[in-house]
Design a protein around this motif. Structure first.
Motif, PDB file in Angstrom:
ATOM      1  N   MET A 154      78.824 -30.166  16.755  1.00 48.96           N
ATOM      2  CA  MET A 154      77.634 -30.112  17.595  1.00 48.96           C
ATOM      3  C   MET A 154      76.390 -30.287  16.731  1.00 48.96           C
ATOM      4  N   ARG A 155      75.449 -31.073  17.220  1.00 41.74           N
ATOM      5  CA  ARG A 155      74.194 -31.284  16.487  1.00 41.74           C
ATOM      6  C   ARG A 155      73.424 -29.972  16.381  1.00 41.74           C
ATOM      7  N   LYS A 156      72.716 -29.848  15.278  1.00 42.96           N
ATOM      8  CA  LYS A 156      71.835 -28.689  15.093  1.00 42.96           C
ATOM      9  C   LYS A 156      70.398 -29.185  15.099  1.00 42.96           C
ATOM     10  N   ILE A 157      69.610 -28.638  16.015  1.00 43.43           N
ATOM     11  CA  ILE A 157      68.180 -28.952  16.084  1.00 43.43           C
ATOM     12  C   ILE A 157      67.429 -27.664  15.753  1.00 43.43           C
ATOM     13  N   VAL A 158      66.475 -27.760  14.854  1.00 42.71           N
ATOM     14  CA  VAL A 158      65.656 -26.597  14.517  1.00 42.71           C
ATOM     15  C   VAL A 158      64.205 -26.957  14.804  1.00 42.71           C
ATOM     16  N   ALA A 159      63.589 -26.203  15.710  1.00 40.28           N
ATOM     17  CA  ALA A 159      62.217 -26.468  16.141  1.00 40.28           C
ATOM     18  C   ALA A 159      61.283 -25.376  15.628  1.00 40.28           C
ATOM     19  N   PHE A 160      60.198 -25.800  15.021  1.00 36.49           N
ATOM     20  CA  PHE A 160      59.198 -24.882  14.494  1.00 36.49           C
ATOM     21  C   PHE A 160      57.869 -25.087  15.216  1.00 36.49           C
ATOM     22  N   ASP A 161      57.247 -23.999  15.602  1.00 33.34           N
ATOM     23  CA  ASP A 161      55.832 -24.041  15.960  1.00 33.34           C
ATOM     24  C   ASP A 161      55.075 -24.283  14.654  1.00 33.34           C
ATOM     25  N   PHE A 162      53.832 -24.722  14.736  1.00 31.49           N
ATOM     26  CA  PHE A 162      53.051 -24.998  13.531  1.00 31.49           C
ATOM     27  C   PHE A 162      52.033 -23.894  13.244  1.00 31.49           C
ATOM     28  N   ASP A 163      51.012 -23.780  14.095  1.00 31.87           N
ATOM     29  CA  ASP A 163      49.938 -22.815  13.850  1.00 31.87           C
ATOM     30  C   ASP A 163      50.427 -21.374  13.966  1.00 31.87           C
ATOM     31  N   GLY A 164      50.271 -20.631  12.890  1.00 34.46           N
ATOM     32  CA  GLY A 164      50.674 -19.231  12.878  1.00 34.46           C
ATOM     33  C   GLY A 164      52.122 -19.021  12.486  1.00 34.46           C
ATOM     34  N   THR A 165      52.944 -20.046  12.655  1.00 36.54           N
ATOM     35  CA  THR A 165      54.355 -19.949  12.258  1.00 36.54           C
ATOM     36  C   THR A 165      54.543 -20.576  10.886  1.00 36.54           C
ATOM     37  N   LEU A 166      54.183 -21.841  10.750  1.00 32.81           N
ATOM     38  CA  LEU A 166      54.263 -22.501   9.443  1.00 32.81           C
ATOM     39  C   LEU A 166      52.941 -22.404   8.678  1.00 32.81           C
ATOM     40  N   THR A 167      51.875 -22.015   9.376  1.00 29.97           N
ATOM     41  CA  THR A 167      50.572 -21.861   8.719  1.00 29.97           C
ATOM     42  C   THR A 167      50.063 -20.434   8.894  1.00 29.97           C
ATOM     43  N   THR A 168      49.085 -20.083   8.079  1.00 27.71           N
ATOM     44  CA  THR A 168      48.510 -18.738   8.156  1.00 27.71           C
ATOM     45  C   THR A 168      47.347 -18.665   9.136  1.00 27.71           C
ATOM     46  N   ARG A 169      46.844 -19.819   9.573  1.00 29.00           N
ATOM     47  CA  ARG A 169      45.681 -19.849  10.461  1.00 29.00           C
ATOM     48  C   ARG A 169      45.827 -20.952  11.495  1.00 29.00           C
ATOM     49  N   ASP A 170      44.972 -20.882  12.517  1.00 22.73           N
ATOM     50  CA  ASP A 170      44.894 -21.933  13.526  1.00 22.73           C
ATOM     51  C   ASP A 170      44.271 -23.170  12.878  1.00 22.73           C
ATOM     52  N   THR A 171      44.989 -24.264  12.834  1.00 28.76           N
ATOM     53  CA  THR A 171      44.481 -25.438  12.121  1.00 28.76           C
ATOM     54  C   THR A 171      43.419 -26.197  12.897  1.00 28.76           C
ATOM     55  N   LEU A 172      43.325 -26.023  14.208  1.00 29.79           N
ATOM     56  CA  LEU A 172      42.233 -26.663  14.943  1.00 29.79           C
ATOM     57  C   LEU A 172      40.898 -26.176  14.388  1.00 29.79           C
ATOM     58  N   LEU A 173      40.771 -24.875  14.251  1.00 29.22           N
ATOM     59  CA  LEU A 173      39.525 -24.303  13.740  1.00 29.22           C
ATOM     60  C   LEU A 173      39.274 -24.736  12.298  1.00 29.22           C
ATOM     61  N   GLU A 174      40.327 -24.689  11.486  1.00 29.51           N
ATOM     62  CA  GLU A 174      40.192 -25.080  10.078  1.00 29.51           C
ATOM     63  C   GLU A 174      39.853 -26.563   9.945  1.00 29.51           C
ATOM     64  N   PHE A 175      40.456 -27.383  10.809  1.00 30.16           N
ATOM     65  CA  PHE A 175      40.195 -28.823  10.759  1.00 30.16           C
ATOM     66  C   PHE A 175      38.747 -29.131  11.131  1.00 30.16           C
ATOM     67  N   ILE A 176      38.255 -28.486  12.180  1.00 32.24           N
ATOM     68  CA  ILE A 176      36.865 -28.716  12.586  1.00 32.24           C
ATOM     69  C   ILE A 176      35.917 -28.295  11.481  1.00 32.24           C
ATOM     70  N   ARG A 177      36.153 -27.138  10.892  1.00 33.42           N
ATOM     71  CA  ARG A 177      35.282 -26.671   9.812  1.00 33.42           C
ATOM     72  C   ARG A 177      35.330 -27.634   8.626  1.00 33.42           C
TER      73      ARG A 177
END
Length: 194
Positions: free
Chosen positions: A1-24
């Motif tokens: 059986m295939r294994k799929i691993v799904a990750f959220d990005f902001d807060g899961t793989l990063t320490t902060r919300d990247t929308l805010l960091e990107f705008i700044r």
């Protein structure tokens, strides 16, 4: 059986919300604060659940980036990722790389704009919020639904429609990941601290 691993990005793989960091990063602290001051009432209503998350996000995004050339935007996204690797959680990156080493298909499912998520993980499929471009310019609108909540499940099913053919593991840290975590065979909520 295939294994799929799904990750959220902001807060899961990063320490902060990247929308805010990107705008700044893109506009500087002064313009960042002035822009958010302008939309403060909408953001408060959004936090209270009285205004849709995607509408508030699109208005803020449009304020800062409408009319920008897509080439300049993508270049900015590349530089943002290069200059902000410190935002990544080491434990999250290690887990992602381990999943790849174990032969799993890894996907990042994020409400963030995929243009700036992809450069952080160039060898991983990113299912993010996509932006509309007309005549080479950003319109300020989203081309897809904001990849949040139930939309994350829809994106996984669009990419991997035969649910019976794979084992899905999901990592997330917020309300926006609730549906994806419930949909997965194995889920990890707020898994990484470093």
């Amino acid at each position: 059986m295939r294994k799929i691993v799904a990750f959220d990005f902001d807060g899961t793989l990063t320490t902060r919300d990247t929308l805010l960091e990107f705008i700044r990063y893109a506009k500087g602290s002064m313009n960042f604060w002035l822009g958010f001051l302008r939309y403060a009432p909408l953001l408060v209503l959004m936090k209270l659940g009285l205004y849709p998350n995607y509408k508030a996000k699109q208005k803020v995004f449009s304020h800062f980036f409408k009319g920008m050339k897509i080439e300049a935007f993508n270049d900015l996204c590349q530089r943002f990722a290069h200059d902000n690797l410190h935002l990544l959680r080491s434990q999250g990156v290690t887990t992602l790389m381990q999943a790849q080493d174990d032969g799993a298909e890894v996907v990042i499912v994020s409400a963030s704009i995929d243009n700036w998520v992809q450069p952080f993980f160039t060898d991983v499929t990113v299912l993010g919020t996509q932006i509309e471009v007309k005549d080479g310019l950003l319109t300020g609108r989203f081309l897809t639904n904001n990849c949040y909540g139930e939309e994350k499940v829809k994106r996984i099913l669009a990419l991997y429609p035969h649910r019976e053919d794979y084992h899905l593991t999901a990592y997330g840290d917020s309300r926006g990941d609730k549906e994806l975590l419930a949909f997965a065979d194995e889920s990890h909520y707020q898994p990484f601290r470093t």
